[in-house]
Structure formats: structure tokens, C-alpha cells
Scaffold this motif. Structure first.
Motif, PDB file in Angstrom:
ATOM      1  N   THR A 177       0.222  -3.538  -1.793  1.00 48.28           N
ATOM      2  CA  THR A 177      -0.787  -3.229  -2.817  1.00 48.28           C
ATOM      3  C   THR A 177      -2.134  -3.824  -2.405  1.00 48.28           C
ATOM      4  OG1 THR A 177       0.960  -3.279  -4.461  1.00 48.28           O
ATOM      5  CG2 THR A 177      -1.284  -3.328  -5.307  1.00 48.28           C
ATOM      6  N   ILE A 180      -3.899  -1.821   0.349  1.00 43.13           N
ATOM      7  CA  ILE A 180      -4.603  -0.603  -0.083  1.00 43.13           C
ATOM      8  C   ILE A 180      -6.110  -0.826  -0.153  1.00 43.13           C
ATOM      9  CG2 ILE A 180      -4.943   0.900  -2.125  1.00 43.13           C
ATOM     10  CD1 ILE A 180      -1.879   0.688  -2.522  1.00 43.13           C
ATOM     11  N   SER A 187      -3.036   5.635   3.475  1.00 45.35           N
ATOM     12  CA  SER A 187      -1.783   6.401   3.383  1.00 45.35           C
ATOM     13  C   SER A 187      -0.581   5.583   3.825  1.00 45.35           C
ATOM     14  CB  SER A 187      -1.873   7.662   4.242  1.00 45.35           C
ATOM     15  OG  SER A 187      -2.913   8.466   3.791  1.00 45.35           O
ATOM     16  N   TYR A 190       0.542   3.209   1.199  1.00 45.58           N
ATOM     17  CA  TYR A 190       1.259   3.921   0.137  1.00 45.58           C
ATOM     18  C   TYR A 190       2.650   4.328   0.604  1.00 45.58           C
ATOM     19  CZ  TYR A 190      -2.386   4.056  -3.369  1.00 45.58           C
ATOM     20  OH  TYR A 190      -3.275   3.693  -4.344  1.00 45.58           O
ATOM     21  N   LEU A 193       4.721   1.327   0.237  1.00 49.74           N
ATOM     22  CA  LEU A 193       4.984   1.080  -1.189  1.00 49.74           C
ATOM     23  C   LEU A 193       6.103   2.021  -1.661  1.00 49.74           C
ATOM     24  CD1 LEU A 193       1.508   0.558  -2.896  1.00 49.74           C
ATOM     25  CD2 LEU A 193       3.457  -0.998  -2.967  1.00 49.74           C
ATOM     26  N   LYS A 209       4.306   7.408  -4.882  1.00 47.14           N
ATOM     27  CA  LYS A 209       3.597   6.656  -3.829  1.00 47.14           C
ATOM     28  C   LYS A 209       3.389   7.535  -2.584  1.00 47.14           C
ATOM     29  CE  LYS A 209       3.387   2.624  -5.970  1.00 47.14           C
ATOM     30  NZ  LYS A 209       4.119   2.757  -7.184  1.00 47.14           N
ATOM     31  N   TYR A 210       4.426   8.259  -2.207  1.00 51.06           N
ATOM     32  CA  TYR A 210       4.288   9.153  -1.045  1.00 51.06           C
ATOM     33  C   TYR A 210       3.212  10.210  -1.313  1.00 51.06           C
ATOM     34  CZ  TYR A 210       8.878   7.309   0.407  1.00 51.06           C
ATOM     35  OH  TYR A 210       9.919   6.508   0.763  1.00 51.06           O
ATOM     36  N   LYS A 212       0.703   9.952  -3.290  1.00 50.12           N
ATOM     37  CA  LYS A 212      -0.594   9.287  -3.258  1.00 50.12           C
ATOM     38  C   LYS A 212      -1.047   9.151  -1.793  1.00 50.12           C
ATOM     39  CE  LYS A 212      -3.561   7.061  -5.868  1.00 50.12           C
ATOM     40  NZ  LYS A 212      -4.020   7.022  -7.202  1.00 50.12           N
ATOM     41  N   GLY A 213      -0.114   8.778  -0.941  1.00 48.49           N
ATOM     42  CA  GLY A 213      -0.424   8.670   0.486  1.00 48.49           C
ATOM     43  C   GLY A 213      -0.914   9.999   1.037  1.00 48.49           C
ATOM     44  N   CYS A 223       4.680   9.883   5.136  1.00 45.82           N
ATOM     45  CA  CYS A 223       4.731  10.216   3.706  1.00 45.82           C
ATOM     46  C   CYS A 223       5.461  11.538   3.487  1.00 45.82           C
ATOM     47  CB  CYS A 223       3.325  10.301   3.113  1.00 45.82           C
ATOM     48  SG  CYS A 223       2.571   8.679   2.890  1.00 45.82           S
TER      49      CYS A 223
END
Lengths: 450, 169
Positions: A177, A180, A187, A190, A193, A209-210, A212-213, A223
């Protein structure tokens, strides 16, 4: 990526210090390339006795297991093997030190499939021959220093990965986190994460999370694969297919991926995509037996699908032709193709596939079966067909279709006793199909009564 | 959220407007391979070596691109310093086909010793001796042509590095 500045150690010094105590393996069939790369590595700080050379895959794997080099520089094409496979050998030998190991491809093969595979495997650099000495020098230094002395974002991810591997999930989550905030396009943070959430078995959070990446980098390989794996785990094949189709657009021609995508395309009924994957397959150099088997199967299944849609039957035949070409006359494939065509009443097309059996296979059970089936449908003389069918059964070539044809011919020729015996025999071999065989005799009886 | 947007969110796929841009950057079509095939002929001896040689035939392997020429591996004694060599090369890829058939001069020959190594427990293999030959183009027009050809490889290398960054970033 370079971090030189006031008060910082120059990149070359970092690399020199690293190479001073480590072994380097250079693998290339070309003696002069090995000599040039060896000179280059020595000029960068490797000791002469620590630079090892090999011109073959087999010898290189031996050297890796005995010498355990930290740096491997290899050609992509090593006779029939792929230099990329040496990365696995290196990882096996140094499983806990991957962040200190460097793996570089220097190759004349600049194809998209080679580049994509190398990117998937996390290779540190991919250098195309002919290279310029300045460029290779800069790339080697940059790749090595990036690995040995990474920017804060990557350093944080590296620490987080360690926590994740040790099962300290809360700590890992905190580190990722924080990471980031250290990069404009985080990416990778994330992704990790997402991995942490996955280990915590919070699938929905992991997916988020993927995604978001992918929002920051739409072709982020890890991702996409993370998302794909989760969908597969949930047996959500449609979504998994969406992802893997996307992966194949940007990372095409990975044979392993192609096998997965073909399976999913069939599973989710995306028959129209099969020909696109066939085109990718045609551009692949290293076609394994497994890949050929899967592509053949996909083409046959897809071809059968088109046969069932009358207007698309011609397309089905074309796919069958492709399947026969790539399977190189495999008798099982030809039998399946001919049987499908016969089932759909396309006897003339079925006949055209018969000469595709290799000459040495014209006595094979599959050939004899197909020839018999086609002759039955073409309406050859009934008694000759009865003899032929009987002789196939005597040769232990047993197939329910042979029984069906023989029973039908016997009934039509009013050989009731013979038909009855065949039904009994057929039921013995195929008990689950008993009703089908018995119906053939009853059908005739009922039509006679009428 | 529309159905399409929902689907995009679930699969992480990009909206159609951005998809075109991404495709133009990274799709197979725009990210094609590059290949140089060439033949070298020693003008004095008439001997030839080919980068596409079949097994057993004399092979030339391109190694390094220099500002005014290149380094290549050739069989031992193919040429001597200052001899003229006919370079007949074709580059295909990156939507171009670029050919060059011109003379270059041997500016340096480095010989590599024959070495033997144990290929397996049973077999020892001896590699044939080879030379690394540096060939340079002398006329300014030829140097310019060579630079254009070399530029294609540099462009491909840059593409690969961009792709690596994007895929792993």
C-alpha cells in the motif's frame, strides 16, 4: 532507472562490485559472440576465470547445476531448445536469490513470440543481434543495476514480496500500500496487493486489486494472469476466456497459453475465434506434440459444430482439412473427420478425405473402417458389404457403426436370422447402445406390418 | 453502469476508444519481427558464406552493428585484412523490405582457437575455428545506407524495451 546523482555511486561501480565475486555463464552457438560477450563482461568487472561459456543447451544446464552462476546471458535459439528454459534451471539452483540473479537474452530472433515469452518469464533484458557495443553495455549495466539497486518503489515491492512469502500478510499489505505512493503507475504494487488478498482468500478484493493494476497499465501481464487464475479457480470460464483472449492479443504465440485459450474457447462455445488461434499457431516455431494435439482437436470440434449448421458446412470441411494437415495423417483424426462427415450425409466429402491416410496406414483399422462406412453409404453391393463388414469384425475391428450398417443391410436383404445374431453380438460389445440396435430390427418389422 | 462497462470492469478490459490506441501500440501487426539475411562473397577468392546456410555449409553470423559497418563470424580463413567483400543483404520487417548489395572492406580479423568440450559423458565435440571479421563501408553514401539499415534494428530494440516496461511495469 539510473540513479546516479550527487553523492551516489556510479552504476558501473555497483556492477563491478557485483561481478567481482560472481560467476557469469554465456551461452551461444557462435564462438565469436561468446568471445565478444566474455570480453564485455570482463571489461565490466567479471573475473576471467568466472566467465564460463557454452555453445549448447545441454552443456549449459550442466554448467548451471555445477557452477550455479548468478548471471546467465543466452541466445534464444539453442539448436532445438529454447535459451529461455535455462532460466528455470537457474531458478532451481538459486531459488532464494532470484533478486540477485540476472538473466539476459541476446539473440538474432526478434520475433514477437520470443519477446512476449521472455517478458512473461521475467527476463531482465532482451537484446537483439546485431547489437551495438555501446547499447549492450548500457543495457547490461542498466538491467543489472536496476536489479541490484532498485528505485524505492521496486525496493519496497521486493521487501513486501519477502513478507508475503513468509506469510506476514498484514505487513506485506502495508508495504504494498505504501509502495503505491512511490510510482505514478503502480500496477505491480496492485498486483501484489491482489496476491496478498488471494492468499487471504478474499477473492473479490483480489480481483479489485488486479483490476486497479490494469487501470494504470492495461497490458500489465501479472495483473491479467492474476485475474485469469481467479476466474479459472471459480470456474467462471466466460470471464476467464475474456481475459486470456486479451492476454493472447498482447502476448501472442505462447504455446502454453494457446493450449489454455483453445480449451476455453471450445468450453465457452467461441467457435468463431478458433481460426484466429490457428493463425497464431501457424506462426509458432516450437510446436510441441501437446500443442498440435490441442489445435487439431479444437479444429475438429469446431468443424463438427459448423457441420451442424447447414450453411456453414463448407467452413467445417475447411477446418477438417487444416486439422488433417497439422496432424500429419494421424489415423484417429481422419477417422473422426470421416465419421462426422458421414453422419451429416456428406459422403462425397468423406470420400475425399480417404486418400489422406498415409500409404502405410491403408491397412490400419481406422482406414478399413472408414472405407467400409463410405462404401455402405455409397450403396455398394449388399452382399459384398456384408462380407467386408464381417471380415472387419473377424479382424477385431469393432465399432458400433459397423454393426449398425451390417444390421441394416441384413434387414434390408431379409436375412432376419443374421440380423438377430448381429444385434445380440452388438449388444454384447456395446450394452449401453442395446436399444439403438434392437430398434433397427423393430423398425423394419413395424414397416413390414404396415 | 452499462452492461458493457460492467463487463469491462469485471474483466479489466479497456473501453473501445482506448483499445484502438493500445492496439496500435502493442498489437502483433504493428510489432512485427525484423530479420536480416545476407551473403558475403570474397571478391578475390570468390568464396561465399551465407547467414541462411544449411548444416555443413559455410555460415556467417551477424554479431555487432558498428557506425560504418558490422562484425560477423565467418569460417576461419574466409578473408584477410583489406580484402573487399560483397555484402548482399535484405532486411525484412517493420513494414519494410530493405536491400543493400555493396562492397565493404575487411578492417580487422580476429581468429578464435578451436576448442573441445565434453558434450556428454560419451561424446567430446570440437568446434570449428572461426574468425570475427569487421567489415566497413568506405563511401559516404554506403555508410548512410548502412546507418538506415542499422536504424531498423535500433527501432526494433526500442520497441522491445517499451514492451518489456509496459508488460512488467
Amino acid at each position: 532507472m539510473s540513479q546516479q546523482g550527487a553523492g551516489q555511486v556510479p552504476d558501473e561501480v555497483i556492477l563491478r562490485k557485483y561481478l567481482d565475486s560472481r560467476k557469469v555463464l554465456i551461452v551461444d552457438p557462435s564462438l565469436s559472440t561468446r568471445a565478444a560477450l566474455s570480453n564485455l563482461m570482463q571489461s565490466l568487472g567479471a573475473k576471467s576465470k568466472s566467465v564460463l561459456q557454452s555453445n549448447s543447451y545441454a552443456q549449459a544446464t550442466d554448467i548451471i547445476s555445477v557452477e550455479r552462476p548468478h548471471v546467465v546471458i543466452t541466445e534464444y535459439e539453442l539448436e532445438k531448445r529454447c535459451g529461455l528454459d535455462l532460466l528455470q534451471s537457474q531458478r532451481v539452483q538459486r531459488p532464494t536469490e532470484t533478486k540477485d540473479c540476472i538473466f539476459i537474452i541476446v539473440t538474432g530472433n526478434a520475433s514477437q513470440s520470443a519477446v512476449a515469452k521472455a517478458a512473461e518469464e521475467d527476463v531482465d533484458a532482451f537484446i537483439v543481434k546485431p547489437y551495438s557495443s555501446d547499447h549492450i553495455r548500457t543495457t547490461l549495466i542498466r538491467s543489472a543495476v536496476f536489479k541490484l539497486n532498485p528505485p524505492p518503489y521496486y525496493a519496497a515491492i521486493s521487501i513486501g514480496k519477502k513478507s508475503l512469502a513468509e506469510g506476514k500478510l498484514n505487513e506485506a499489505e502495508e508495504i504494498f500500500t505504501r509502495a503505491i505512493q512511490l510510482d505514478k503507475l503502480p500496477s505491480l504494487a496492485y498486483f501484489y496487493l491482489g496476491e496478498t488478498s488471494r492468499v487471504q482468500k478474499v477473492a473479490e478484493e483480489a480481483k479489485g486489486k488486479y483490476q486497479k493494476g490494469l487501470h494504470f497499465n492495461r497490458i500489465h501481464y501479472k495483473c491479467m494472469v492474476g485475474l485469469y487464475d481467479l476466474h479459472m479457480l471459480e470456474r467462471n470460464f466466460e470471464k476467464a476466456y475474456e481475459i486470456v483472449k486479451r492476454i493472447s492479443t498482447y502476448f501472442p504465440a505462447n504455446p502454453k497459453r494457446l493450449v489454455e485459450i483453445l480449451r476455453l474457447a471450445i468450453q465457452t462455445g467461441q467457435y468463431d475465434d478458433i481460426e484466429k488461434y490457428y493463425a497464431i499457431f501457424q506462426n509458432i516455431d516450437d510446436r510441441s506434440e501437446e500443442l498440435i494435439r490441442h489445435v487439431t482437436a479444437a479444429l475438429v470440434v469446431c468443424g463438427k459444430h459448423y457441420l451442424s449448421i447447414k450453411p456453414a458446412a463448407k467452413r467445417g470441411v475447411e477446418l477438417f482439412e487444416k486439422a488433417c494437415v497439422i496432424s500429419q495423417g494421424k489415423t484417429g483424426v481422419l477417422k473422426e473427420v470421416i465419421l462426422s462427415l458421414v453422419t451429416h450425409g456428406m459422403i462425397k466429402d468423406a470420400r475425399k478425405f480417404l486418400p489422406r491416410f498415409p500409404v502405410q496406414a491403408t491397412n490400419s483399422p481406422e482406414y478399413l473402417f472408414c472405407e467400409f462406412l463410405i462404401e455402405c453409404k455409397e450403396g455398394h453391393k449388399k452382399f459384398a458389404l456384408l462380407d467386408k463388414g464381417r471380415s472387419l469384425l473377424a479382424k477385431n475391428i469393432v465399432d458400433e457403426n459397423i454393426y449398425i450398417e451390417l444390421i441394416m443391410i441384413s434387414v434390408e436383404s431379409k436375412l432376419e436370422k443374421e440380423a438377430g445374431e448381429l444385434v445380440l453380438e452388438a449388444c454384447k460389445h456395446f450394452p449401453s447402445k442395446s436399444q439403438n440396435f434392437e430398434r433397427l430390427v423393430r423398425k423394419k418389422d413395424s414397416s413390414v406390418k404396415k | 453502469m452499462s452492461d458493457e462497462e460492467k463487463k469491462e470492469s469485471e474483466t479489466g478490459s479497456e473501453p473501445a476508444s482506448e483499445k484502438d490506441e493500445i492496439d496500435s501500440l502493442y498489437s502483433r501487426d504493428s510489432f512485427s519481427t525484423i530479420r536480416l539475411e545476407f551473403k558475403l562473397t570474397n571478391i578475390v577468392t570468390r568464396k561465399s558464406v551465407d547467414s541462411q546456410a544449411k548444416p555443413g555449409e559455410p555460415l556467417a553470423t551477424l554479431q555487432e552493428a558498428l557506425d560504418t559497418g558490422f562484425k560477423t563470424e565467418v569460417p576461419s580463413s574466409f578473408c584477410l585484412k583489406n580484402q573487399r567483400i560483397l555484402f548482399d543483404g535484405v532486411v525484412t520487417g517493420l513494414d519494410k523490405k530493405y536491400s543493400m548489395k555493396e562492397e565493404a572492406v575487411v578492417s580487422k580479423v580476429e581468429s578464435h582457437q578451436t576448442i573441445s568440450y565434453q558434450k556428454s559423458k560419451e561424446a567430446t565435440v570440437t568446434e570449428s575455428p572461426v574468425d570475427t571479421v569487421t567489415l566497413v563501408f568506405q563511401e559516404e553514401a554506403l555508410v548512410t545506407m548502412w546507418k538506415e539499415l542499422r536504424g531498423l534494428f535500433e527501432k526494433r530494440q526500442a520497441q522491445i524495451e517499451d514492451f518489456f516496461k509496459a508488460a512488467k511495469g
